[in-house]
Scaffold this motif. Structure first.
Motif, PDB file in Angstrom:
ATOM      1  N   LEU A  60     -18.779  58.177  11.872  1.00 47.50           N
ATOM      2  CA  LEU A  60     -18.684  57.545  13.183  1.00 47.50           C
ATOM      3  C   LEU A  60     -17.549  56.536  13.207  1.00 47.50           C
ATOM      4  CD1 LEU A  60     -22.491  56.939  13.613  1.00 47.50           C
ATOM      5  CD2 LEU A  60     -21.147  58.749  14.661  1.00 47.50           C
ATOM      6  N   ARG A  61     -16.625  56.778  14.133  1.00 49.92           N
ATOM      7  CA  ARG A  61     -15.479  55.875  14.239  1.00 49.92           C
ATOM      8  C   ARG A  61     -15.381  55.368  15.666  1.00 49.92           C
ATOM      9  NH1 ARG A  61     -10.310  57.743  11.606  1.00 49.92           N
ATOM     10  NH2 ARG A  61      -9.922  58.250  13.772  1.00 49.92           N
ATOM     11  N   GLN A  62     -15.446  54.066  15.784  1.00 49.55           N
ATOM     12  CA  GLN A  62     -15.425  53.448  17.101  1.00 49.55           C
ATOM     13  C   GLN A  62     -14.154  53.802  17.864  1.00 49.55           C
ATOM     14  OE1 GLN A  62     -16.528  49.349  16.906  1.00 49.55           O
ATOM     15  NE2 GLN A  62     -16.229  48.986  19.081  1.00 49.55           N
ATOM     16  N   GLU A  63     -13.049  53.925  17.162  1.00 48.22           N
ATOM     17  CA  GLU A  63     -11.786  54.251  17.833  1.00 48.22           C
ATOM     18  C   GLU A  63     -11.766  55.657  18.425  1.00 48.22           C
ATOM     19  OE1 GLU A  63     -10.940  54.593  13.322  1.00 48.22           O
ATOM     20  OE2 GLU A  63     -12.035  53.216  14.608  1.00 48.22           O
ATOM     21  N   ASP A  64     -12.761  56.495  18.100  1.00 48.36           N
ATOM     22  CA  ASP A  64     -12.844  57.840  18.666  1.00 48.36           C
ATOM     23  C   ASP A  64     -13.599  57.882  19.994  1.00 48.36           C
ATOM     24  OD1 ASP A  64     -11.446  58.874  16.502  1.00 48.36           O
ATOM     25  OD2 ASP A  64     -13.262  59.431  15.408  1.00 48.36           O
ATOM     26  N   LEU A  65     -14.173  56.758  20.399  1.00 45.21           N
ATOM     27  CA  LEU A  65     -14.882  56.713  21.680  1.00 45.21           C
ATOM     28  C   LEU A  65     -13.902  56.832  22.834  1.00 45.21           C
ATOM     29  CD1 LEU A  65     -17.400  53.832  20.935  1.00 45.21           C
ATOM     30  CD2 LEU A  65     -17.981  56.234  21.325  1.00 45.21           C
ATOM     31  N   ASN A 118     -14.586  55.569  25.936  1.00 48.84           N
ATOM     32  CA  ASN A 118     -14.710  54.359  26.746  1.00 48.84           C
ATOM     33  C   ASN A 118     -13.906  53.223  26.108  1.00 48.84           C
ATOM     34  OD1 ASN A 118     -15.924  51.710  27.545  1.00 48.84           O
ATOM     35  ND2 ASN A 118     -17.160  53.048  28.856  1.00 48.84           N
ATOM     36  N   GLU A 119     -12.863  52.794  26.803  1.00 47.02           N
ATOM     37  CA  GLU A 119     -11.965  51.781  26.245  1.00 47.02           C
ATOM     38  C   GLU A 119     -12.668  50.441  26.005  1.00 47.02           C
ATOM     39  OE1 GLU A 119      -7.613  49.720  27.080  1.00 47.02           O
ATOM     40  OE2 GLU A 119      -8.385  51.195  28.482  1.00 47.02           O
ATOM     41  N   LYS A 120     -13.543  50.031  26.924  1.00 43.75           N
ATOM     42  CA  LYS A 120     -14.250  48.757  26.744  1.00 43.75           C
ATOM     43  C   LYS A 120     -15.045  48.753  25.446  1.00 43.75           C
ATOM     44  CE  LYS A 120     -15.154  47.427  31.527  1.00 43.75           C
ATOM     45  NZ  LYS A 120     -16.227  47.235  32.525  1.00 43.75           N
TER      46      LYS A 120
END
Length: 123
Positions: A9-14, A16-18
């Motif tokens: 899981l990588r947050q940068e792959d979301l 949603n920009e916020k």
């Protein structure tokens, strides 16, 4: 890509920009009482919650609550991990986690009830 391994899981792959730019569980990471590896596991659950919102695109609060309750159940299951590391999901952690659930739901356009998002918690 499967999202069932914490390291996947990588947050940068979301999308949603916020949420991508948000400092998830910052209050727990900044408190030495909480072991980083345990907080990482809670963060992975919250990221999975985000990915599930993006994938399933809930149409209403009921569908969002189903996703949040699944995530909350997974956090419930992490309590033993905290205990084994001489910590626990206590008042500070509860507040930080609840605020992050609320932030995530708002970031995806929902006006969810903070308590209902995590109503099945046992922490």
């Amino acid at each position: 890509m499967k999202k069932n391994n914490f390291s996947d899981l990588r947050q940068e792959d979301l999308k949603n920009e916020k949420v991508r730019k948000y400092r998830i569980l910052e209050g727990m990471y900044n408190d030495s009482y909480f072991p980083k590896k345990s907080v990482d596991k809670v963060k992975a659950v919250l990221l999975e919650f985000c990915f599930n919102i993006e994938k399933s695109k809930p149409k209403n609060l009921e569908q969002l609550y189903e996703l949040s309750h699944t995530a909350t159940g997974k956090i419930n299951d992490l309590q033993e991990d905290f205990y084994q590391n001489e910590s626990e999901i206590e008042t500070v952690a509860r507040e930080v986690i609840a605020l992050d659930f609320e932030f995530i739901s708002k970031s995806y356009g929902f006006k969810a009830d903070e308590e209902e998002l995590i109503s099945n918690r046992d922490w």
